[in-house]
Scaffold this motif. Structure first.
Motif, PDB file in Angstrom:
ATOM      1  N   LEU A  79     -78.084  97.467  39.525  1.00  0.00           N
ATOM      2  CA  LEU A  79     -78.643  96.387  38.426  1.00  0.00           C
ATOM      3  C   LEU A  79     -78.906  97.314  37.212  1.00  0.00           C
ATOM      4  CD1 LEU A  79     -80.984  94.546  40.893  1.00  0.00           C
ATOM      5  CD2 LEU A  79     -78.533  94.176  40.140  1.00  0.00           C
ATOM      6  N   ALA A  80     -79.157  98.539  37.415  1.00  0.00           N
ATOM      7  CA  ALA A  80     -79.597  99.259  36.296  1.00  0.00           C
ATOM      8  C   ALA A  80     -78.302  99.454  35.514  1.00  0.00           C
ATOM      9  CB  ALA A  80     -80.314 100.655  36.548  1.00  0.00           C
ATOM     10  N   GLY A  81     -77.109  99.693  36.423  1.00  0.00           N
ATOM     11  CA  GLY A  81     -75.755 100.152  35.716  1.00  0.00           C
ATOM     12  C   GLY A  81     -75.244  98.720  34.944  1.00  0.00           C
ATOM     13  N   PHE A  82     -75.525  97.641  35.432  1.00  0.00           N
ATOM     14  CA  PHE A  82     -75.175  96.268  34.804  1.00  0.00           C
ATOM     15  C   PHE A  82     -75.954  96.207  33.531  1.00  0.00           C
ATOM     16  CE2 PHE A  82     -73.549  94.656  38.943  1.00  0.00           C
ATOM     17  CZ  PHE A  82     -72.411  94.149  38.367  1.00  0.00           C
ATOM     18  N   SER A  83     -77.162  96.500  33.487  1.00  0.00           N
ATOM     19  CA  SER A  83     -78.106  96.286  32.464  1.00  0.00           C
ATOM     20  C   SER A  83     -77.568  97.271  31.299  1.00  0.00           C
ATOM     21  CB  SER A  83     -79.345  96.604  32.655  1.00  0.00           C
ATOM     22  OG  SER A  83     -79.897  95.952  33.602  1.00  0.00           O
ATOM     23  N   LEU A  84     -76.996  98.586  31.456  1.00  0.00           N
ATOM     24  CA  LEU A  84     -76.699  99.667  30.581  1.00  0.00           C
ATOM     25  C   LEU A  84     -75.334  98.964  30.113  1.00  0.00           C
ATOM     26  CD1 LEU A  84     -77.137 103.056  32.575  1.00  0.00           C
ATOM     27  CD2 LEU A  84     -77.967 102.439  30.091  1.00  0.00           C
ATOM     28  N   LEU A  85     -74.537  98.299  30.886  1.00  0.00           N
ATOM     29  CA  LEU A  85     -73.322  97.882  30.610  1.00  0.00           C
ATOM     30  C   LEU A  85     -73.531  96.684  29.365  1.00  0.00           C
ATOM     31  CD1 LEU A  85     -69.998  97.276  30.601  1.00  0.00           C
ATOM     32  CD2 LEU A  85     -70.603  95.822  32.395  1.00  0.00           C
ATOM     33  N   TRP A  86     -74.634  95.694  29.806  1.00  0.00           N
ATOM     34  CA  TRP A  86     -75.059  94.824  28.788  1.00  0.00           C
ATOM     35  C   TRP A  86     -75.292  95.287  27.327  1.00  0.00           C
ATOM     36  CZ3 TRP A  86     -79.955  91.286  29.991  1.00  0.00           C
ATOM     37  CH2 TRP A  86     -79.802  90.076  28.782  1.00  0.00           C
ATOM     38  N   PHE A  87     -76.055  96.511  27.520  1.00  0.00           N
ATOM     39  CA  PHE A  87     -76.784  97.205  26.211  1.00  0.00           C
ATOM     40  C   PHE A  87     -75.595  97.571  25.452  1.00  0.00           C
ATOM     41  CE2 PHE A  87     -78.186 100.645  23.707  1.00  0.00           C
ATOM     42  CZ  PHE A  87     -79.319 100.098  23.267  1.00  0.00           C
ATOM     43  N   ALA A  88     -74.375  98.174  25.931  1.00  0.00           N
ATOM     44  CA  ALA A  88     -73.169  98.560  25.552  1.00  0.00           C
ATOM     45  C   ALA A  88     -72.464  97.318  24.688  1.00  0.00           C
ATOM     46  CB  ALA A  88     -72.297  99.239  26.374  1.00  0.00           C
ATOM     47  N   VAL A  89     -72.404  96.431  25.439  1.00  0.00           N
ATOM     48  CA  VAL A  89     -71.631  95.011  24.773  1.00  0.00           C
ATOM     49  C   VAL A  89     -72.680  94.605  23.773  1.00  0.00           C
ATOM     50  CG1 VAL A  89     -71.226  92.778  25.523  1.00  0.00           C
ATOM     51  CG2 VAL A  89     -70.468  94.625  27.196  1.00  0.00           C
ATOM     52  N   ALA A  90     -74.032  94.329  23.834  1.00  0.00           N
ATOM     53  CA  ALA A  90     -74.819  93.893  22.970  1.00  0.00           C
ATOM     54  C   ALA A  90     -75.060  94.918  21.472  1.00  0.00           C
ATOM     55  CB  ALA A  90     -76.260  93.476  23.403  1.00  0.00           C
ATOM     56  N   TRP A  91     -74.796  96.082  21.619  1.00  0.00           N
ATOM     57  CA  TRP A  91     -75.007  97.076  20.640  1.00  0.00           C
ATOM     58  C   TRP A  91     -74.195  96.605  19.302  1.00  0.00           C
ATOM     59  CZ3 TRP A  91     -78.685 100.585  19.262  1.00  0.00           C
ATOM     60  CH2 TRP A  91     -78.345 101.473  18.307  1.00  0.00           C
ATOM     61  N   PRO A  92     -73.084  96.312  19.279  1.00  0.00           N
ATOM     62  CA  PRO A  92     -72.384  96.026  18.019  1.00  0.00           C
ATOM     63  C   PRO A  92     -72.675  94.568  17.523  1.00  0.00           C
ATOM     64  CG  PRO A  92     -70.820  96.484  19.805  1.00  0.00           C
ATOM     65  CD  PRO A  92     -72.012  96.166  20.525  1.00  0.00           C
ATOM     66  N   MET A  93     -73.502  93.692  18.045  1.00  0.00           N
ATOM     67  CA  MET A  93     -73.777  92.539  17.676  1.00  0.00           C
ATOM     68  C   MET A  93     -74.164  92.169  16.395  1.00  0.00           C
ATOM     69  SD  MET A  93     -77.379  91.307  19.488  1.00  0.00           S
ATOM     70  CE  MET A  93     -77.564  89.814  18.414  1.00  0.00           C
ATOM     71  N   SER A  94     -73.675  91.320  15.508  1.00  0.00           N
ATOM     72  CA  SER A  94     -74.322  91.149  14.184  1.00  0.00           C
ATOM     73  C   SER A  94     -75.716  90.431  14.055  1.00  0.00           C
ATOM     74  CB  SER A  94     -72.999  90.189  13.337  1.00  0.00           C
ATOM     75  OG  SER A  94     -71.892  90.762  13.570  1.00  0.00           O
ATOM     76  N   ALA A  95     -76.371  90.723  13.084  1.00  0.00           N
ATOM     77  CA  ALA A  95     -77.634  90.159  13.235  1.00  0.00           C
ATOM     78  C   ALA A  95     -77.505  88.676  12.830  1.00  0.00           C
ATOM     79  CB  ALA A  95     -78.510  90.808  12.004  1.00  0.00           C
ATOM     80  N   PRO A  96     -78.085  87.657  13.407  1.00  0.00           N
ATOM     81  CA  PRO A  96     -77.753  86.457  13.221  1.00  0.00           C
ATOM     82  C   PRO A  96     -78.448  85.730  12.414  1.00  0.00           C
ATOM     83  CG  PRO A  96     -79.718  86.738  15.050  1.00  0.00           C
ATOM     84  CD  PRO A  96     -79.013  88.142  14.643  1.00  0.00           C
ATOM     85  N   LYS A  97     -77.508  84.778  11.428  1.00  0.00           N
ATOM     86  CA  LYS A  97     -78.360  84.066  10.448  1.00  0.00           C
ATOM     87  C   LYS A  97     -79.277  83.320  10.939  1.00  0.00           C
ATOM     88  CE  LYS A  97     -74.074  84.377   7.514  1.00  0.00           C
ATOM     89  NZ  LYS A  97     -72.944  83.537   6.793  1.00  0.00           N
TER      90      LYS A  97
END
Length: 451
Positions: free
Chosen positions: A370-388
């Motif tokens: 589960l920690a591995g899945f969470s790290l994967l999520w962090f990598a996916v979320a990192w480039p997200m644009s700040a929402p308007k």
């Protein structure tokens, strides 16, 4: 909000809460009592916990579409009846397979989109956001109550009584639907409440929304898999009897709710949503690493749980708001439908994978996974644009065929209007607006009537 709208909101919130309370009450206890059913293994126990997510993910969108044809209330009653019968099957089960069948039937009564559509039928546009927020709060409250009530009642009456109680909740919800929920004057298409088939393909290609879909999939994978092993850790390593597990959850849940309030304020008022979002994922990951390494020690288990629920509750509060902010104008209903399907499918994969990994290797390996899945999520979320920080706004409009583009251009020229979708066949225009700059008077001046 008028009295009829308040009545509609409270009654539909109670239907949502009763159904979700029944689903969630099983999560923190089933692993402790799975041995009462013949043929139970760790893998089948995990499947029994998570199978509702698969059937709910499958039937979520079809229920919404069918409600346009057959009516909201008939679909809600049918879904609640399925939920009740599923609870009865599970309560009378002798084998784990029968429990799985019952849980799958409970999940197949996927009424969430239908309830939201009925709410949209019964509320004015200017009050709809508040009404939907109240339903969201009812879901969060039902989860918290279920985590406390499940262990307490099962410790006194047993696991089968909990399944029967879920059926009783479904019957109560049916009575609320029949006798308390008002009847809408007409069933309307609400693209901010119900999915639209013509939007699904486009939204599946929307990068920012897909980050959130991946995220909610992983979040509910993590929480469901955690509950495959967490009750066992509390019993075996913290020496807490099953009936007393709620005494552990109560202060932890309370502290996590108090702690998340300042961060929610920073997220919304200071417009630091991306930073708070990434912090929450990091906290979730750290909690899982802590649980992987120290779940056999009381301090490690309790501290890990506090961090886990802090991160989980914060993410549960942030993510629906992010979907609303990011979804293009007139696409919120479809975006939320895809998001909810990903959420429930994550619960299914989490229960199943948690049971399999626990059965093959052990508790530590589950938490490392589960920690591995969470790290994967962090990598996916990192480039997200700040929402308007935009808000949805729907108005009725009578637009001649072929003039939709002209109407959209007029609306886009108004101060504060960032996005517009005009659907001539529905006599509706969906806007995304900046409330701080929005010139509502100009909308009225081009002959738009508020819904």
């Amino acid at each position: 909000m008028e009295s009829t709208e308040l009545k509609s909101t409270l009654s539909l919130s109670s239907i949502f809460a009763l159904r979700m309370l029944g689903l969630f009450m099983i999560l923190p206890i089933f692993s402790l009592y799975a041995d009462e059913f013949s043929g139970a293994t760790a893998a089948l126990t995990g499947l029994a916990i998570g199978i509702y997510g698969l059937s709910q993910a499958i039937f979520q969108l079809p229920f919404g579409f069918l409600s346009d044809r057959f009516g909201r209330k008939p679909l809600i009653l049918f879904g609640l009846a399925l939920f009740a019968f599923g609870g009865i099957i599970a309560a009378q089960a002798d084998s784990i397979i029968e429990v799985i069948i019952g849980r799958a039937m409970q999940g197949s009564g996927a009424i969430a989109a239908v309830v939201m559509a009925l709410l949209a039928d019964l509320t004015k546009e200017e009050n709809r956001t508040k009404a939907m927020a109240m339903i969201g709060m009812s879901i969060g409250l039902s989860f918290s109550i279920a985590i406390l009530l499940g262990p307490f009642l099962s410790g006194i009456y047993g696991i089968r009584s909990i399944f029967l109680l879920t059926s009783f909740f479904a019957v109560l919800a049916m009575l609320v639907c029949v006798f308390w929920v008002p009847n809408p004057k007409q069933v309307q298409v609400h693209r901010d409440a119900l999915p639209a088939m013509d939007q699904i393909r486009g939204l599946l290609k929307h990068a920012e929304l897909m980050r959130l879909n991946v995220g909610i999939f992983i979040l509910h994978l993590v929480v469901t898999a955690s509950f495959v092993v967490l009750p066992l850790a509390l019993r075996d390593y913290a020496a807490v009897e099953a009936k007393d597990h709620w005494l552990i959850y109560l202060p932890i849940m309370g502290a996590s709710f108090v702690g998340m309030v300042p961060l929610m304020i920073v997220s919304e008022k200071k417009q630091r949503t991306k930073q708070v979002f990434l912090f929450s994922i990091s906290l979730l990951c750290l909690s899982l690493l802590l649980l992987a390494g120290f779940h056999d020690l009381r301090w490690g288990l309790f501290l890990g749980l506090l961090m886990f629920f802090f991160g989980f509750n914060l993410l549960e509060a942030l993510m629906p708001s992010l979907v609303s902010k990011i979804a293009p104008a007139g696409n919120k209903g479809t975006a939320m439908g895809i998001y909810s399907s990903a959420q429930f499918f994550g619960a299914f994969v989490g229960g199943t994978s948690g049971g399999v990994v626990y059965g093959l290797w052990g508790m530590m390996e589950v938490y490392f996974m589960l920690a591995g899945f969470s790290l994967l999520w962090f990598a996916v979320a990192w480039p997200m644009s700040a929402p308007k920080f935009l808000h949805g706004y729907m108005v009725n409009i009578v637009s001649e065929k072929g003039s939709e583009q002209e109407t959209e251009q007029k609306l886009l020229a108004i101060e504060g209007v960032e996005e517009v979708l005009v659907i001539g066949t529905e006599n509706a225009a969906y806007l995304k607006v900046d409330k701080l700059r929005f010139d509502e008077q100009s909308v009225r001046e081009i002959s738009l009537a508020r819904d």
